[in-house]
Design an enzyme around this catalytic site. Structure first.
Site, PDB file in Angstrom:
ATOM      1  N   HIS A  12      -8.091  -4.226   7.747  1.00 24.27           N
ATOM      2  CA  HIS A  12      -6.985  -3.169   6.883  1.00 24.27           C
ATOM      3  C   HIS A  12      -7.731  -1.733   7.156  1.00 24.27           C
ATOM      4  O   HIS A  12      -8.723  -1.560   6.719  1.00 24.27           O
ATOM      5  CB  HIS A  12      -6.811  -3.492   5.429  1.00 24.27           C
ATOM      6  CG  HIS A  12      -5.998  -2.615   4.713  1.00 24.27           C
ATOM      7  ND1 HIS A  12      -4.908  -2.927   4.453  1.00 24.27           N
ATOM      8  CD2 HIS A  12      -6.586  -1.515   4.020  1.00 24.27           C
ATOM      9  CE1 HIS A  12      -4.057  -1.965   3.641  1.00 24.27           C
ATOM     10  NE2 HIS A  12      -5.183  -1.005   3.260  1.00 24.27           N
ATOM     11  N   HIS A  37      -7.313   2.608   6.740  1.00 26.81           N
ATOM     12  CA  HIS A  37      -6.951   3.872   6.306  1.00 26.81           C
ATOM     13  C   HIS A  37      -7.125   4.962   7.176  1.00 26.81           C
ATOM     14  O   HIS A  37      -8.166   4.907   7.933  1.00 26.81           O
ATOM     15  CB  HIS A  37      -7.176   4.315   4.712  1.00 26.81           C
ATOM     16  CG  HIS A  37      -6.620   3.497   3.939  1.00 26.81           C
ATOM     17  ND1 HIS A  37      -5.201   3.979   3.227  1.00 26.81           N
ATOM     18  CD2 HIS A  37      -6.683   2.201   3.282  1.00 26.81           C
ATOM     19  CE1 HIS A  37      -4.835   3.036   2.365  1.00 26.81           C
ATOM     20  NE2 HIS A  37      -5.617   1.985   2.361  1.00 26.81           N
ATOM     21  N   HIS A  61       1.932   3.087  -3.133  1.00 26.72           N
ATOM     22  CA  HIS A  61       0.953   4.388  -3.855  1.00 26.72           C
ATOM     23  C   HIS A  61       1.691   5.574  -3.506  1.00 26.72           C
ATOM     24  O   HIS A  61       1.569   6.315  -4.262  1.00 26.72           O
ATOM     25  CB  HIS A  61      -0.447   4.200  -3.296  1.00 26.72           C
ATOM     26  CG  HIS A  61      -1.294   3.085  -3.745  1.00 26.72           C
ATOM     27  ND1 HIS A  61      -1.760   3.103  -5.010  1.00 26.72           N
ATOM     28  CD2 HIS A  61      -1.858   1.816  -3.213  1.00 26.72           C
ATOM     29  CE1 HIS A  61      -2.297   1.807  -5.243  1.00 26.72           C
ATOM     30  NE2 HIS A  61      -2.571   1.336  -4.197  1.00 26.72           N
ATOM     31  N   TYR A 114     -12.418   5.682  -3.187  1.00 26.70           N
ATOM     32  CA  TYR A 114     -11.312   4.784  -3.062  1.00 26.70           C
ATOM     33  C   TYR A 114      -9.910   5.847  -3.088  1.00 26.70           C
ATOM     34  O   TYR A 114     -10.046   6.766  -3.760  1.00 26.70           O
ATOM     35  CB  TYR A 114     -11.215   3.974  -4.344  1.00 26.70           C
ATOM     36  CG  TYR A 114     -10.294   2.903  -3.918  1.00 26.70           C
ATOM     37  CD1 TYR A 114     -10.339   2.090  -2.944  1.00 26.70           C
ATOM     38  CD2 TYR A 114      -9.473   2.413  -5.010  1.00 26.70           C
ATOM     39  CE1 TYR A 114      -9.571   1.127  -2.521  1.00 26.70           C
ATOM     40  CE2 TYR A 114      -8.559   1.286  -4.787  1.00 26.70           C
ATOM     41  CZ  TYR A 114      -8.361   0.689  -3.724  1.00 26.70           C
ATOM     42  OH  TYR A 114      -7.872  -0.528  -3.454  1.00 26.70           O
ATOM     43  N   ASP A 173       0.827  -1.121   0.113  1.00 26.51           N
ATOM     44  CA  ASP A 173      -0.011   0.007  -0.053  1.00 26.51           C
ATOM     45  C   ASP A 173       0.747   1.141   0.085  1.00 26.51           C
ATOM     46  O   ASP A 173       0.654   2.354  -0.698  1.00 26.51           O
ATOM     47  CB  ASP A 173      -0.919   0.091   1.233  1.00 26.51           C
ATOM     48  CG  ASP A 173      -2.109   0.701   0.898  1.00 26.51           C
ATOM     49  OD1 ASP A 173      -2.076   1.741   0.333  1.00 26.51           O
ATOM     50  OD2 ASP A 173      -3.199   0.305   1.609  1.00 26.51           O
TER      51      ASP A 173
END
Lengths: 343, 343
Positions: free
Chosen positions: B196, B198, B19, B287, B16
């Site tokens: 998971h 964010h 990104h 997203y 991740d």
């Protein structure tokens, strides 16, 4: 959990945020920040030196503007919002408070260490005599068990405080620790209850939500989290989460998002963020205003600021022992030298 | 709540986190990060293009190193730690997976949108046939109600997935939403359960704790929160909080604190942080890998990236519609022009 009341916001961008700019907000910056905060709907704008009334000094750092300029500028630009001041007995006096009231401050938060509420009696009574919204503010609330903290809150209640705060000065508590303290206050106090977060372990927003779920009435926050150490709960992030959860306040999300990005951030000398040092502060539980002093002393004596903080925590440092830091740095430097000598 | 088991950490710094560095980690950086993560005790190191196997492309951004270099470098430097790969069916194939397995990958996470688990069947079965630790990864889990998400998880379970993840791809959920999903999974699945996070609304760590309290077995995190958008849960912050709460893992706090500060941060092209845009991403729930595309398109067409994101959310955008962004930007630019014309 469903929350059915409107949360009152005490913004600390212009008080705790002072620490993060070394008390150097200019009059123009104070005016601009007050305007956007007022426009965004916060209920109280606290504007004082980071260490409260009387804080501008060699020991705590001189502010760029005088106390009078800070407070009157905030008052002039806070059209719909009350202006508040912080008062730490021993740094600020009742005379300071009377002047602040004359300049238009309507809220006073009398702050003591979590075990020393008895030093707040005169100041709380003075606030009430002046007709101010008078708040007790129990700093370093993580240092004592909830029941012990309640004893101190009870003292503040007996002096007449109308709201009493659980204050996580070092960002050292996890959600359950906040819940335990706030719920105990709500069950046992007739006052309103407040909560002030720091973000050292990245729980500023989550801890504020936990406090709200346990019935907290007032919450502190600041634009972009501007505050000592790893900063406070970020106002715009907290409002986003509250909106998602359907918890009401008078604060407009998009206005605070824009204010954080376009007004606050360009003024910030460095981003308020969680790093190795501020995370260590939260983890060890020492006072977050120690950060700059530890960094400065660490540089001067070639000592890791983390080692200074850990030693301070072991020594039981609370607020106000900034003068210990140099001694600790010298001590560690000396130990290092001896170790090198032995090897 | 008391947590009595050891939490397994799946680090995503090298997947991740790709990104946040536009997939430009060098071989040397991959080696160094793997070494410190291995030394700090994480259980699984996921190393792939941000969009998984086969992700290096014009559409998703080319990675600096080949897939083979990324995976073999991680495998060579992960002495005690398994290396994992992400596989999004449609981007990656079973052939990609076989190659990754040959290069030494031992864990595969097959990722689908939260309503499309059925596309994962062949890939999950392929992972099992290869003897890999095989995981189902339900992206954008906030887009459907917990009961609906469970239906999809049940499909993955029926294909043989050994662990199934609730994935908060856009950092769009609050603690109760995480609790609802993880607890439902724990009650109704025979698999292990993962989470998971964010950090768009600054709840990355708090949501991970909520997941752990509801019984999650595996948790994702990354050094300094390195990841798409506002980043993931920061490994060092989460471990600090877990240590405070007495929740066990194999990860050493001071090692990950040092790794975040001295290894990860110097590699970061910009700090992974919550700002107006990433907070908007979390709040609108689109997203987080859309971020760079929205910024780029916003600049090109003189459109606020927030407006692009809001429109995408209204359109029901999920993962994989990066190609919608230009169209949306053009559309908004056109509308703006017409509005100017009318005025």
């Amino acid at each position: 959990m469903t929350v059915n009341k409107k949360i009152i916001f005490n913004d600390v961008t212009l008080r705790d945020g002072m620490h993060a700019i070394k008390h150097q907000y200019s009059k123009e910056q104070i005016a601009e920040l007050t305007k956007v905060l007022n426009d965004a709907g916060v209920d109280i704008i606290e504007a004082t030196h980071g260490d409260g009334l009387g804080g501008s000094s060699l020991q705590y750092g001189r502010s760029k503007e005088t106390e009078e300029t800070i407070i009157t500028t905030a008052v002039q630009n806070a059209k719909n919002t009350k202006v508040g001041v912080l008062l730490i007995p021993g740094i600020g006096t009742i005379d300071h408070l009377k002047r602040a009231h004359n300049w238009g401050a309507q809220v006073v938060r009398v702050a003591t260490h979590s075990t020393e509420a008895d030093v707040s009696e005169q100041h709380i009574k003075a606030g009430l005599d002046l007709g101010m919204d008078t708040v007790g503010f129990l700093m370093m609330s993580h240092r004592v068990k909830p029941e012990r903290l309640l004893e101190e809150a009870k003292k503040m209640e007996s002096y007449g405080a109308q709201t009493i705060y659980v204050v996580d000065s070092a960002g050292a508590m996890v959600m359950d620790e906040i819940r335990a303290r706030v719920s105990l206050f709500k069950e046992n106090l007739s006052t309103k209850v407040g909560f002030h977060a720091h973000n050292n372990m990245s729980l500023g927003v989550a801890n504020s939500i936990a406090a709200i779920e346990e019935g907290a009435d007032r919450i502190d926050a600041s634009l972009a989290g501007m505050g000592a150490g790893a900063g406070n709960a970020s106002l715009e992030q907290l409002i986003a989460v509250m909106n998602k959860m359907g918890i009401e306040s008078n604060v407009d999300l998009f206005k605070v998002m824009d204010a954080a990005e376009f007004v606050m951030k360009p003024m910030m000398p460095r981003p308020v963020q969680i790093d190795r040092l501020t995370l260590s502060l939260g983890y060890t539980g020492v006072y977050s205003s120690f950060l700059y002093f530890a960094e400065r002393a660490g540089k001067e004596y070639d000592v890791d600021p983390r080692d200074i903080l850990t030693r301070l925590a072991e020594m039981g440092a609370v607020g106000g022992q900034e003068d210990w830091i140099i001694g600790v740095a010298q001590e560690i430097a000396k130990e290092k030298k001896q170790t090198v000598g032995i090897n």
